[in-house]
Scaffold this active site. Sequence first.
Site, PDB file in Angstrom:
ATOM      1  N   HIS A 258     -60.324 -32.289 -63.713  1.00  0.00           N
ATOM      2  CA  HIS A 258     -60.394 -31.229 -64.721  1.00  0.00           C
ATOM      3  C   HIS A 258     -59.018 -30.989 -65.352  1.00  0.00           C
ATOM      4  CE1 HIS A 258     -62.080 -27.368 -66.334  1.00  0.00           C
ATOM      5  NE2 HIS A 258     -60.805 -27.011 -66.289  1.00  0.00           N
ATOM      6  N   GLU A 259     -58.005 -30.817 -64.518  1.00  0.00           N
ATOM      7  CA  GLU A 259     -56.663 -30.534 -65.046  1.00  0.00           C
ATOM      8  C   GLU A 259     -56.072 -31.754 -65.748  1.00  0.00           C
ATOM      9  OE1 GLU A 259     -55.944 -27.572 -65.321  1.00  0.00           O
ATOM     10  OE2 GLU A 259     -57.399 -26.790 -63.864  1.00  0.00           O
ATOM     11  N   HIS A 262     -57.084 -31.583 -69.356  1.00  0.00           N
ATOM     12  CA  HIS A 262     -56.163 -30.751 -70.135  1.00  0.00           C
ATOM     13  C   HIS A 262     -54.860 -31.504 -70.420  1.00  0.00           C
ATOM     14  CE1 HIS A 262     -58.323 -26.988 -70.196  1.00  0.00           C
ATOM     15  NE2 HIS A 262     -58.419 -26.924 -68.879  1.00  0.00           N
ATOM     16  N   GLU A 288     -60.808 -26.967 -73.292  1.00  0.00           N
ATOM     17  CA  GLU A 288     -61.785 -27.001 -72.209  1.00  0.00           C
ATOM     18  C   GLU A 288     -62.805 -28.116 -72.403  1.00  0.00           C
ATOM     19  OE1 GLU A 288     -61.902 -25.549 -69.332  1.00  0.00           O
ATOM     20  OE2 GLU A 288     -60.082 -24.405 -69.718  1.00  0.00           O
TER      21      GLU A 288
END
Length: 493
Positions: A258-259, A262, A288
């Site tokens: 997830h990170e 980003h 997101e």
Amino acid sequence: MSVDTAYTELMEFQRQTEALAQVMGRLSWDQETVMPRGATAQRAEEMAALEGVLHGRRSDPRLAEWLELAMPEDDEAASQLRLIRRMHDRATKVPSRLAQEIARVTSAAQGIWAEARAADDVSMFLPTLSEVVRLKREEAAALAAGRDRYDALIDDYEPGVTAAAVSALFDRMRPRLVALREAVLGAAFQPPPLSGHFGLEAQVRMARDLAATFGYDWSRGRMDMAVHPFSSGSGCDVRITTRVVETDPFNCFYSTIHEVGHACYELGIDPDYALTPLGAGASMGVHESQSRIYENQIGRSRAFTGWLFGRMTERFGDFGVADAEAFYATANRVQSGYIRTEADEVHYNLHIMMRFDLERGLIRGTLEPEDLEEAWNTRFLEDFGVAVDRPSHGMLQDVHWSVGLFGYFPTYALGNIYAGCLMQAIREAVPDLDDQLARGDTSGATGWLRENLQRHGGLFTPHETVTRACGFEPSEGPLLDYLETKFGALYRL
């Protein structure tokens, strides 16, 4: 100051402002990862002082003069001016005193929240939360200038979106999500959870490998531990954090992916935009979309989990899952858990809908901080059918309100919607995507995202960014269709 030099002078001034903002971001990263606990009060003063400098630059009267005189020669320059004008307009509405006080209080609040969360003690955090809410209400009123105060805060993260539009969107999404959840939870087939012990060092090594698999550039980044995983920075210094639960490696692995989503967005922006307003993501909703598509549509796909099952077997030996298909089901297991960041794709947006309603009430004054715990617990029981057993599973679980991020939560759901649209476009553009993912090769998907979305940074508005990438107007339809198809098949509905 002249028409001929106004744009050049403006951009030189803005470059220094952007550089200072990166320094402030690095202070925040340090606070959440390695700062000694005893430094909290001093760091709060440091953050307030730097915010004062930044606010002074963002509200500098010379900006209005430069913006009046500057003549854009191309679309890029016009977008730079659009974003600087927006920043200046918002900064001039908020008094410097208030901006500095918010920075000071939220810096200290983060540590207080972390201690309260660890102790499961709302009373430790409530006075600080009340102060944060008071300050954010004041800021919202200054920015709104008579408009809806919550809209003014959403605009910080997703320009052009209103609470009314978000509420209508959620009203359209909720029936299909609830129906899918009920069908899945009532299905005869229920995959078992992962069990066993997965050591910290082995998880971290695997997380680093996963980051590289998704294209994270270790020469411009690093990974550390944090209570609440996050990504920080832009340009040539983009850092990620993760966390480890030794009984649940998915927590670490998917937080990392997830990170990385980003981080790869920031790392993928055209380097010519570095230290300018265009050198960051178009909005938090678009941001997101990258983290969620990396984590879910790619990272939890049947093809990729098949590859991941093989890698985990190499690292951990027999960990109690029979084969790749069983692993796929376990990695996508649906359950009414407490924690948003660990929520499955079916439940995730329901978590966001609850937080949206609660924080809108806090800013509008229809809900007070001292009533938040009861309101949270009541709403959670209604929405998820489970009673909150302790505050760290309830109102203390998220870092956002402690650091003043009111208006941020809706962008998670918008990101999911954008991700649904983007994945539809990717599958049309990369017909052999599943074959690639089954080999652990994410470059077909991540390369498409970099070329069609990430490299543009803030060049276009959020809506334009997603529409141009997808080739069609974003809506909730592709996401809901994807969820119903995926989980209908997985749960044999």
